[in-house]
Design a protein around this motif. Structure first.
Motif, short mmCIF file in Angstrom:
data_model
loop_
_atom_site.label_atom_id
_atom_site.label_comp_id
_atom_site.label_asym_id
_atom_site.label_seq_id
_atom_site.Cartn_x
_atom_site.Cartn_y
_atom_site.Cartn_z
N ASN A 74 -3.95 -4.76 -3.97
CA ASN A 74 -3.81 -4.76 -2.51
C ASN A 74 -5.17 -4.68 -1.81
O ASN A 74 -5.38 -5.27 -0.74
CB ASN A 74 -2.94 -3.58 -2.09
N LEU A 75 -6.11 -3.91 -2.39
CA LEU A 75 -7.45 -3.81 -1.79
C LEU A 75 -8.12 -5.17 -1.75
O LEU A 75 -8.71 -5.55 -0.73
CB LEU A 75 -8.31 -2.81 -2.59
N HIS A 133 -2.69 -0.69 -5.96
CA HIS A 133 -3.74 -0.47 -4.95
C HIS A 133 -4.91 -1.43 -5.18
O HIS A 133 -5.49 -1.95 -4.21
CB HIS A 133 -4.24 0.97 -5.04
N HIS A 160 -7.11 -0.82 7.85
CA HIS A 160 -6.17 -0.87 6.73
C HIS A 160 -6.90 -1.07 5.40
O HIS A 160 -6.48 -0.54 4.37
CB HIS A 160 -5.16 -2.00 6.95
N ASN A 177 0.83 -1.21 0.00
CA ASN A 177 0.00 0.00 0.00
C ASN A 177 0.86 1.26 0.00
O ASN A 177 0.63 2.19 -0.78
CB ASN A 177 -0.91 -0.02 1.22
N HIS A 183 -6.52 -7.09 1.06
CA HIS A 183 -6.97 -6.58 2.36
C HIS A 183 -8.37 -7.09 2.70
O HIS A 183 -8.63 -7.54 3.82
CB HIS A 183 -6.98 -5.04 2.36
N SER A 185 -6.82 1.40 2.23
CA SER A 185 -6.49 0.91 0.89
C SER A 185 -7.53 1.36 -0.13
O SER A 185 -7.20 1.75 -1.27
CB SER A 185 -6.40 -0.62 0.94
#
Length: 848
Positions: free
Chosen positions: A636-637, A633, A650, A614, A640, A654
């Motif tokens: 990563n989202l 991103h 977090h 992130n 997450h 994100s």
């Protein structure tokens, strides 16, 4: 037969033989006497308008004591609003009842005396009555006041013989007469006012709001229940700093220039200010300046303000004038009224720090364990209510972080009430036992907050924080680890709450203690140094945070090795600090290196790895590598949401960061929708005033600007700016960002002058707080130049753009995207300046 000789008339003077002259003189004397008699009745009973004229002060007396108002020896400072409220009532067409209330030492009598002097100057009849804890005496005094205002002797005689009620006779008359002010001073036992046992709020006793003039009461009892719905309650507070400093200067004009600092130390309490001023005015005093007196308070408080007076216990008038004793009157009254826990509850609160205390800390168990007295929830509630009733305890309902929240109650003492109370406690016992009990219950309170779900414990955690440093001091060295853990646990809660100011104080205290106790190379000390640096980072102290993280990284690499999880954490945190300092390339390189190490050591789905991915994407976005940032991103989202869940903080961060990257790609509608979704989730999960929530609200407003909804964006930025100023302070980098963003929105609305003024403030603040070369300072300078161009100040705009371009080239290089943007803005400004020059040349008449 005796002969009696009249020596008076035996040889009368010659003029006495003239009977016409004698009778003329006699008739003249009779007429003069009648004239004086009727003139006196006119003064006493009123003027043609129904009001009354001033009565010679020498005639106002009852029972051998004066009923004249006391003189005010010095100007009354800082009470203009209160005096105007009383003055408006006195000048108004009707009457009424005003109650000046507050704790001892706030200057209630002085305020009433000044109001009385002003009323006299306006031609009102003023009668001053001092409450003597005797309802019969009060009745006599009010009857005398009514008689002064024209109540006939015959009516008083009817009352004395029992044919009518005296209290009704007095108030029936006072209702018919206007233009008067009756002050009843120091009614601190209102339940005894009488006649009978009814409360004053019933308005059937001696104190009523139904007169044609104004009844002014001063009291320590501050409750509406006591005084009823028709009384105008005027709650006195300590004086504001400037007014309090002026009080000291009035009393001791030659004591220096630091009066306001001493006034703040004395909490703006008029009684303490007068005591200090009187001391400094005496030429033989040891301390002759405000600064010297303030320093002396630290070592000589008991002598200067906490001194015992030998007659205070038996003479309430003396007790009111002595700082040490003035609050004893209220505590004694509470005790006699059955509030037996009021004094010990006040003493327990005084042993805590000079900061608000969560109501939940003062439990029956704490009171019983500390004092050995029987305590129940009801008796503790009653004691605290009594302290509040007499103005000794403030009980704000909210925690201050979320307006309208009633999640936690607060208890707060005036600093001097607290300090004086601590000096009245005997040492070592019971103070030592009480403090040990407080420490035990503070630990229990932190444990209870840690066990609360969600953010329910956050307001209590913020209130507990100021009281934990002393807890650690008292438990070092015999219970150091336990007390340290209590502070660390509370600091972790504050981290989640976004309460950076409270957190940084605890982190600093723990780090200092561990340095002393364990040494700088201990793993616990290093962990505390890391946490302290992170707290500084959240406060915007990025340079100090970076230095600490760099120091910690070197120690951890040396002691733990380069691949230890704590070492990777220090490298990550250093990169974050560098990013906030505008060193985006260096931050991105460090994040990329750390991400690879974390994927190798911890695995691709470890929360630390997700965090590194992130922050790398954030750094890339700042370097204008928006596509790569958005892809990272988005990946990563999804991780997450799968690993931590959709509502984890977090994950929320994100989602917000992906929206920022989409904005950089020009996908403004998609970005705005994602920002709104992230904001709603943050408000639900973190609360509307968490720092991350404020960031997301700011991003929504920026997205609205990109969509052309400038008015809505400006309104949202304005709201966010107010919240950030209140929660984070006016100089926090986030607050400066909000101020800059509001100026952008105003500029887009065409409000160039207002935008330029705001930009000027932002530029000055950012250069002062972040430094002249910080990227945010450069951005604000660029925005100011654009706003100046919009105002037609083209030469000034060109100069500022040229300066900004030179700074960009020096700091970022000639090919950096920000440098290219700055060069483009300069070219536009120069073209507009040239166009204005051509128009002026064309319009200038030529010489032949």
């Amino acid at each position: 037969m005796a002969i009696v000789t009249n020596y008076v008339t035996a040889q009368p003077p010659k003029w006495a033989e003239n009977t016409v002259l004698v009778w003329s003189v006699f008739a003249g004397l009779v007429l003069v006497s009648l004239g004086l008699f009727f003139w006196e009745r006119h003064l006493a009973t009123g003027a043609p308008d129904g009001g009354v004229r001033p009565v010679p002060l020498g005639r106002i007396a009852a029972g051998g004591h004066s009923m004249n108002p006391p003189t005010v020896p010095a100007p009354v400072r800082g009470r203009e609003a209160e005096l105007e409220r009383i003055g408006a009532l006195v000048r108004g067409p009707g009457g009424g009842m005003a109650v000046v209330c507050g704790a001892g030492g706030l200057g209630k009598t002085t305020l009433a005396a000044e109001a009385a002097a002003q009323a006299q100057a306006q031609g009102r009849v003023v009668v001053w009555i001092r409450w003597r804890d005797d309802p019969d005496q009060l009745g006599q005094d009010l009857a005398q006041a009514a008689h002064i205002l024209g109540l006939p002797e015959s009516r008083l005689e009817e009352a004395h013989t029992g044919r009518v009620s005296l209290v009704d006779a007095v108030w029936e008359h006072l209702a018919t007469v206007t233009g008067w002010l009756v002050v009843v001073d120091n009614v601190d036992t209102p339940t005894r006012v009488g006649p009978g046992s009814g409360p004053p709020a019933a308005y059937r006793g001696w104190l009523r709001p139904h007169g044609g003039g104004v009844l002014l009461v001063t009291t320590r009892d501050t409750t509406r229940q006591t005084w009823g719905p028709d009384a105008d309650l005027i709650h006195l507070q300590p004086l504001a700093d400037e007014a309090a400093g002026t009080v000291l200067l009035d009393a001791a004009p030659h004591a220096g220039t630091e009066a306001e600092a001493l006034a703040v130390r004395l909490g703006g309490l008029p009684l303490a200010l007068n005591a200090a001023g009187a001391y400094l005015a005496v030429p033989t005093s040891r301390h002759r300046t405000f600064t010297a007196y303030q320093h002396a308070l630290e070592a000589e408080f008991a002598d200067l303000l906490g001194a015992d007076h030998p007659t205070a216990a038996t003479d309430p008038a003396v007790a009111r004038r002595v700082v040490r004793h003035t609050w004893d009157l209220s505590l004694d009254q509470l005790h006699s009224d059955g509030y037996t826990l009021a004094r010990p509850a006040l003493q327990l609160l005084a042993l805590l720090e000079a900061a608000p205390v969560p109501r939940t800390l003062i439990t029956p168990e704490l009171v019983a364990d500390a004092t050995g007295l029987a305590a129940t929830a009801a008796t503790v509630d009653a004691a605290l209510a009594g302290l509040h009733q007499y103005g000794l305890l403030r009980t704000p309902e909210t925690d201050g972080s979320e307006p309208g929240s009633v999640a936690v109650g607060r208890l707060q003492l005036h600093p001097l009430v607290r300090e004086v109370t601590t000096h009245t406690l005997t040492r070592p016992e019971p103070t030592t036992t009480w403090l040990a009990t407080l420490d035990d219950h503070l630990t229990r309170a932190v444990d209870a907050v840690a066990g609360m779900p969600g953010r329910t414990g956050w307001p209590t955690a913020r209130l507990l924080a100021p009281h934990l440093s002393a807890h650690l001091d008292r438990n070092t060295p015999h219970n150091f680890v336990g007390a340290r853990n209590t502070l660390a646990d509370l600091a972790d809660i504050l981290t989640a709450a976004g309460a950076s100011y409270e957190e940084v104080s605890l982190r600093r205290r723990v780090l200092d203690a561990e340095n002393d106790h364990f040494g700088p190379d201990d793993m616990d000390t290093q962990a505390s140094r890391n946490n302290f640096a992170n707290a500084l980072h959240e406060l915007g102290e990025h340079r100090q945070a970076a230095d600490l993280h760099r120091e910690n990284l070197a120690d951890r690499e040396r002691i733990l090795g380069p691949d230890h999880r704590e070492t990777l954490g220090s490298r990550h945190n250093l990169a974050n600090a560098l990013h906030e300092l505008g060193e985006h390339r260096q931050a991105a390189d460090l994040h990329r290196e750390n991400l690879a190490d974390r994927e190798r050591v911890l695995g691709p789905d470890h929360p630390d790895t997700l965090t590194s991915r992130n922050t790398l994407a954030v750094a890339l976005n700042s370097l204008r590598e928006h596509r790569q940032a958005a892809d990272l991103h988005r990946e990563n989202l999804a991780s997450h949401e799968r690993v931590l869940g959709p509502d984890h903080p977090h994950t929320l961060s994100s989602r917000n960061n992906l929206a920022v990257a989409l904005e950089g790609l020009g996908e403004h509608r998609q970005a705005a929708d994602l920002h709104r979704e992230a904001l709603l989730d943050a408000e639900r999960v973190l609360g509307p005033h968490h720092r991350d929530t404020l960031t997301m609200r700011s991003n929504v407003a920026t997205a609205l600007n990109h969509l052309g909804e400038h008015r809505q964006a400006a309104d949202l930025h304005r709201e966010n700016l107010a919240d950030r100023e209140r929660i984070l302070g006016p100089d926090h980098p986030d607050t400066l960002g909000s101020r800059n963003n509001l100026a952008v929105a105003l500029d887009l609305l065409g409000e160039h002058l207002q935008a330029a003024d705001l930009y000027r403030h932002v530029v000055a603040d950012r250069e002062r707080v972040l430094g002249h070369d910080h990227p945010n300072s450069l951005a604000s300078r660029n925005n100011l130049a654009i706003a100046l161009g919009g105002l037609g100040e083209h030469q000034q705009a060109v100069d500022l753009h040229r300066e900004n371009l030179a700074d960009h080239e020096r700091l970022l290089g000639p090919d950096h995207p920000d440098t290219l943007g700055s060069r483009n803005n300069l070219a536009i400004a120069e073209a507009r300046l040239a166009e204005v020059g051509r128009r002026r040349w064309w319009r200038t008449p030529r010489r032949g």
